[in-house]
Design a protein around this motif. Sequence first.
Motif, short mmCIF file in Angstrom:
data_model
loop_
_atom_site.label_atom_id
_atom_site.label_comp_id
_atom_site.label_asym_id
_atom_site.label_seq_id
_atom_site.Cartn_x
_atom_site.Cartn_y
_atom_site.Cartn_z
N GLY A 79 6.66 26.88 12.75
CA GLY A 79 7.80 25.93 13.43
C GLY A 79 8.19 26.20 14.65
O GLY A 79 8.44 25.36 15.70
N MET A 80 8.03 27.60 15.22
CA MET A 80 8.36 27.87 16.60
C MET A 80 7.34 27.29 17.74
O MET A 80 7.50 26.76 18.79
CB MET A 80 8.21 29.37 16.78
N ALA A 81 6.04 27.24 17.11
CA ALA A 81 4.91 26.60 17.72
C ALA A 81 5.25 25.23 17.93
O ALA A 81 4.94 24.78 19.19
CB ALA A 81 3.52 26.99 17.08
N PHE A 95 -3.72 28.31 6.90
CA PHE A 95 -3.23 26.81 7.45
C PHE A 95 -2.33 26.96 8.46
O PHE A 95 -2.44 26.63 9.64
CB PHE A 95 -2.97 26.13 6.39
N PRO A 96 -1.06 27.90 8.40
CA PRO A 96 -0.04 28.03 9.50
C PRO A 96 -0.86 28.56 10.71
O PRO A 96 -0.44 28.25 11.80
CB PRO A 96 0.83 28.93 8.77
N PHE A 154 -4.13 25.71 17.09
CA PHE A 154 -4.31 24.41 17.60
C PHE A 154 -2.96 24.02 18.57
O PHE A 154 -3.37 23.59 19.72
CB PHE A 154 -4.27 23.51 16.34
N THR A 155 -1.76 24.39 18.12
CA THR A 155 -0.34 24.00 19.01
C THR A 155 -0.47 24.71 20.37
O THR A 155 -0.31 24.20 21.31
CB THR A 155 0.57 24.30 18.21
N TYR A 156 -0.93 25.92 20.30
CA TYR A 156 -0.64 26.62 21.74
C TYR A 156 -1.97 26.16 22.47
O TYR A 156 -1.84 26.42 23.67
CB TYR A 156 -0.50 28.28 21.18
#
Length: 303
Positions: free
Chosen positions: A115-117, A205-206, A212-214
């Motif tokens: 969620g933070m990412a 998965f998280p 991927f997000t960072y």
Amino acid sequence: MGGEVNETYITLEGHVELHKYRYLYFTVMLMAYICIIICNLTIVYLIWIHRNLHEPMYVFIAALLLNSVVFSTNIYPKLLSDFLSEKQIVSYSVCYLQFFFCYSLSGSEFLLLAGMAYDRYVSICRPLQYATIMGRTTVTIFLSLAWLVPASVIAVQVVLSYNMKLCKWNFNGIFCNNSIYSVHCLNSKVHIVFGAAALVMIGFFPLLFIIFTYTRILIISYRRSKEVKKKAAQTCLPHLLVLISFSCLCAFDVIIVRLGSNFTKLVRLVITLQAVLYHPLFNPIIYGLKMKEITKHLKRLFP
């Protein structure tokens, strides 16, 4: 054996020279527990009382720190009691309850970090839409899923494991983690498959999503101004440090179970203590020192 399972006690055999160092262990761990409670709740309190910290990023940080407090409270009181007891035993049902909280809260940590990412991605890569996307409803959904999904998955895991036949009544550990599986005579295929699926759902998965997000944040901020790069570094670095720390501890937990017989009791104890001692203290220190707004309020609180 099935009708007596509720009266069964498991002996925890992971302690090292407890008869000689019990009071030292007790003192050190009691001080650590007090520090964990004070450090984590201090930052949660600051986020709660200061309006400028009522933003999604700080709400996620507060949730993560509360997670650490509950995780520690699940472990420390029993651990402290064992240090002063002649026998280190736990009832089978209480052991699985501790197991449930241990791994559901660990799964929650991965999802909170995810969620933070996502919050950092929207803030840095889509700043004009941030207020619309990361509204109160979105944050509430993230927080609810972060706690409910792991709790549901681990609850099923516990139900599948609880009534399995026991072949021994002791394991090499100081609290009820994955080592509890060693007391069962054998693991069913359903249990093994669901355990792997649970690890993928609330861990793998998280973690992939976070990486991927960072990576996207890194690529996009590299193409933009120095100000964007600085903002990305300041706000993402603490989350990445916490992620790396927690991922390593989770990897150690899996390695200990798979290669447990290859480790001495002392090595197992040291690695296990990392999860209950180091990480819950690491989170508030990192966020207290690296998050500019939190650091500013801490300096006012402790001038």
